[in-house]
Design an enzyme around this catalytic site. Structure first.
Site, mmCIF file in Angstrom:
data_model
loop_
_atom_site.group_PDB
_atom_site.id
_atom_site.type_symbol
_atom_site.label_atom_id
_atom_site.label_comp_id
_atom_site.label_asym_id
_atom_site.label_seq_id
_atom_site.Cartn_x
_atom_site.Cartn_y
_atom_site.Cartn_z
ATOM 1 N N TYR A 55 103.035 26.503 51.186
ATOM 2 C CA TYR A 55 102.102 26.547 50.551
ATOM 3 C C TYR A 55 101.075 26.240 50.740
ATOM 4 O O TYR A 55 101.244 24.467 51.313
ATOM 5 C CB TYR A 55 102.949 26.073 49.415
ATOM 6 C CG TYR A 55 103.942 26.431 48.827
ATOM 7 C CD1 TYR A 55 104.081 27.981 48.859
ATOM 8 C CD2 TYR A 55 104.912 25.590 48.020
ATOM 9 C CE1 TYR A 55 105.456 28.443 48.286
ATOM 10 C CE2 TYR A 55 106.139 26.542 47.029
ATOM 11 C CZ TYR A 55 106.130 27.827 47.253
ATOM 12 O OH TYR A 55 107.446 28.157 46.565
ATOM 13 N N SER A 206 108.763 30.943 38.591
ATOM 14 C CA SER A 206 107.752 31.987 37.889
ATOM 15 C C SER A 206 108.535 32.542 37.002
ATOM 16 O O SER A 206 108.297 33.517 36.581
ATOM 17 C CB SER A 206 107.683 33.147 38.822
ATOM 18 O OG SER A 206 106.772 32.779 39.471
ATOM 19 N N PRO A 207 109.362 31.362 36.076
ATOM 20 C CA PRO A 207 109.338 32.052 34.522
ATOM 21 C C PRO A 207 109.164 31.782 33.340
ATOM 22 O O PRO A 207 109.433 32.394 32.282
ATOM 23 C CB PRO A 207 110.254 30.474 34.096
ATOM 24 C CG PRO A 207 109.181 29.015 34.982
ATOM 25 C CD PRO A 207 109.520 30.158 36.134
ATOM 26 N N ARG A 210 104.297 34.232 35.523
ATOM 27 C CA ARG A 210 102.866 33.947 37.338
ATOM 28 C C ARG A 210 101.855 33.850 35.472
ATOM 29 O O ARG A 210 100.800 33.889 36.199
ATOM 30 C CB ARG A 210 101.996 34.542 37.680
ATOM 31 C CG ARG A 210 103.362 35.160 38.897
ATOM 32 C CD ARG A 210 103.645 36.169 40.092
ATOM 33 N NE ARG A 210 104.179 36.187 41.168
ATOM 34 C CZ ARG A 210 105.245 36.735 41.067
ATOM 35 N NH1 ARG A 210 105.388 37.732 39.983
ATOM 36 N NH2 ARG A 210 106.122 36.687 41.864
ATOM 37 N N GLY A 211 102.376 32.920 34.832
ATOM 38 C CA GLY A 211 101.183 33.253 33.441
ATOM 39 C C GLY A 211 101.454 34.436 32.461
ATOM 40 O O GLY A 211 101.088 33.433 31.020
ATOM 41 N N GLY A 215 101.149 33.346 27.258
ATOM 42 C CA GLY A 215 99.544 34.314 25.784
ATOM 43 C C GLY A 215 98.274 33.345 26.334
ATOM 44 O O GLY A 215 97.852 34.188 25.246
HETATM 45 P P1 ATR Z 1 104.662 30.694 39.502
HETATM 46 O O1 ATR Z 1 106.128 30.117 40.121
HETATM 47 O O2 ATR Z 1 103.917 31.316 40.699
HETATM 48 O O3 ATR Z 1 104.549 29.372 39.900
HETATM 49 P P2 ATR Z 1 105.440 30.544 37.051
HETATM 50 O O4 ATR Z 1 105.719 29.560 36.660
HETATM 51 O O5 ATR Z 1 105.375 31.577 36.234
HETATM 52 O O6 ATR Z 1 104.669 31.156 38.900
HETATM 53 O O7 ATR Z 1 103.278 30.787 36.405
HETATM 54 C C1 ATR Z 1 102.721 29.934 36.584
HETATM 55 C C2 ATR Z 1 100.763 30.005 36.296
HETATM 56 O O8 ATR Z 1 101.687 29.728 34.630
HETATM 57 C C3 ATR Z 1 99.963 29.104 36.601
HETATM 58 O O9 ATR Z 1 99.087 30.594 36.650
HETATM 59 C C4 ATR Z 1 99.814 27.984 35.584
HETATM 60 O O10 ATR Z 1 98.687 27.983 35.334
HETATM 61 P P3 ATR Z 1 97.885 26.089 34.943
HETATM 62 O O11 ATR Z 1 97.890 25.280 36.168
HETATM 63 O O12 ATR Z 1 96.107 26.892 34.296
HETATM 64 O O13 ATR Z 1 99.115 25.888 33.860
HETATM 65 C C5 ATR Z 1 100.429 29.050 34.154
HETATM 66 N N1 ATR Z 1 100.376 28.110 32.648
HETATM 67 C C6 ATR Z 1 101.986 27.397 33.350
HETATM 68 N N2 ATR Z 1 102.441 26.600 32.140
HETATM 69 C C7 ATR Z 1 101.032 27.161 31.189
HETATM 70 C C8 ATR Z 1 101.188 26.433 29.465
HETATM 71 N N3 ATR Z 1 102.059 26.021 28.877
HETATM 72 N N4 ATR Z 1 100.082 27.695 29.316
HETATM 73 C C9 ATR Z 1 99.235 28.383 29.873
HETATM 74 N N5 ATR Z 1 99.860 28.084 30.628
HETATM 75 C C10 ATR Z 1 100.448 28.274 31.620
#
Ligand code: ATR
Length: 332
Positions: A55, A206-207, A210-211, A215
């Site tokens: 990362y 990525s639960p 990935r966003g 919503g």
């Molecule tokens: P990863 O494993 O790649 O981190 P993820 O956990 O499924 O994937 O989702 C991460 C994404 O969700 C990020 O783009 C995050 O954006 P922010 O850094 O702007 O928060 C977004 N995300 C996480 N929690 C969120 C929430 N409560 N509301 C809106 N977006 C959220």
């Protein structure tokens, strides 16, 4: 919510995926802001922080090292090795390869310990299985790190059930990290039963899809700017057409969320945690308001009907979770 176990230690069921603070989700978060988020996460009860050598080519580990140097006893740090950066003669990065050799592990772990400013890594993962190296050889070497006191517990990421069993026969495997969400349920047939069998924890990455499942993404608010990997070439679920179809599925998640006066992302996390006592989630966020919202998921209890409604969605998702290269790196 009750703490959950990763073998020898307990963690909050909702941890923090730290990748997005340094890489893959656009420009890195400014250092002071990122450190503030990490410190506030601890105050809110988060004690499981997930990073990896790859990362930001060490930048994410260095960030966590800075943030946790004076509060190391309050956090469990998980990091990973395996993907190795390749450079041309001028030192310019040209790509990555997966290297599960003991030599690469030694190189990586010493860097990680230094970057993380710590003597011991709580959970050390093989980030991707190297098909060129027998898993016994890689995990055998990882076991030496445990005996040397450099690592507390071992994990694998995106490993097949057979690899998990073979690895566990070499040295106890405490955790397996896989993508797991309402949209990505392919580990249910093989990986989850294997984890039950060996008594390991699933760390669901990525639960939030990935966003997608939060919503917060819309037709007009499609990610994919500079430094973003949520582009069609890398993430087929964000390709034109697939993206819109997948957003339509999120409306179903939103309908369930409305029953609980909650956000879709909270329902997505509640679903993952509801799938088993041996599951923890590491949603990634760079924003405090989103972190707080994610923690709120722990209070949501979904009904059987709601769970059934959510579980009907995965088969309708359009696009693989990675492009061909990314899927080839998943051990199946
Ligand atoms: P990863 O494993 O790649 O981190 P993820 O956990 O499924 O994937 O989702 C991460 C994404 O969700 C990020 O783009 C995050 O954006 P922010 O850094 O702007 O928060 C977004 N995300 C996480 N929690 C969120 C929430 N409560 N509301 C809106 N977006 C959220």
């Amino acid at each position: 919510m009750e703490q959950r176990r990763i073998n020898g230690f307990t963690v909050n069921p909702i941890g923090l995926g730290c990748m997005g603070l340094s890489a893959f989700y656009g420009p890195p978060t400014e250092q002071a802001e990122a450190i503030k988020l990490l410190h506030t996460a601890i105050e809110r009860g988060i004690n499981h922080f997930d990073t990896a050598e790859m990362y930001g080519m060490g930048a994410n580990e260095k960030l966590l090292g800075e943030a946790f140097a004076d509060r190391r006893d309050k956090v469990r740090i998980a990091t990973k090795f395996g993907p190795k950066f390749l450079f041309d003669e001028s030192g310019k990065p040209t790509g990555t390869t997966i290297d599960g050799t003991p030599e690469n592990m030694r190189r990586a772990v010493e860097n990680s310990l230094a970057y993380l400013q710590t003597d011991v890594i709580d959970l050390y993962y093989l980030h991707r299985v190297d098909p060129k190296v027998p898993i016994e050889e890689t995990v055998g070497a990882m076991g030496e790190l445990v005996r040397e006191g450099k690592v507390r517990a071992l994990g694998l990421s995106e490993a097949s059930p057979e690899t998990i069993r073979r690895a566990h026969a070499t040295h106890p495997i405490s955790a397996v990290q896989s993508e797991y969400s309402i949209f990505s349920r392919d580990i249910e047939d093989g990986v989850l039963p294997a984890l039950d069998e060996i008594g390991a924890t699933l760390v669901a990455y990525s639960p939030l899809g990935r966003g997608l499942l939060t919503g917060a993404l819309t037709r007009d608010n499609k990610p994919g700017g500079e430094g973003e990997y949520r582009q069609a070439a890398m993430q087929p679920r964000f390709a034109d057409g697939a993206y819109e179809a997948n957003l339509a599925l999120v409306e179903e998640v939103g309908a369930v969320a409305a029953n609980h006066d909650a956000a879709p992302g909270q329902v997505a996390l509640a679903w993952v945690l509801g799938r088993g006592e041996n599951i923890v989630a590491i949603p990634g966020t760079t924003k405090l308001r989103n972190l707080d919202s994610n923690l709120g998921a722990a209070d949501i209890a979904l009904t059987a009907d709601e769970v059934a409604r959510l579980e009907a969605l995965a088969d309708r998702v359009q696009g693989e979770r990675y492009n061909e290269t990314g899927m080839a790196a998943v051990n199946r």
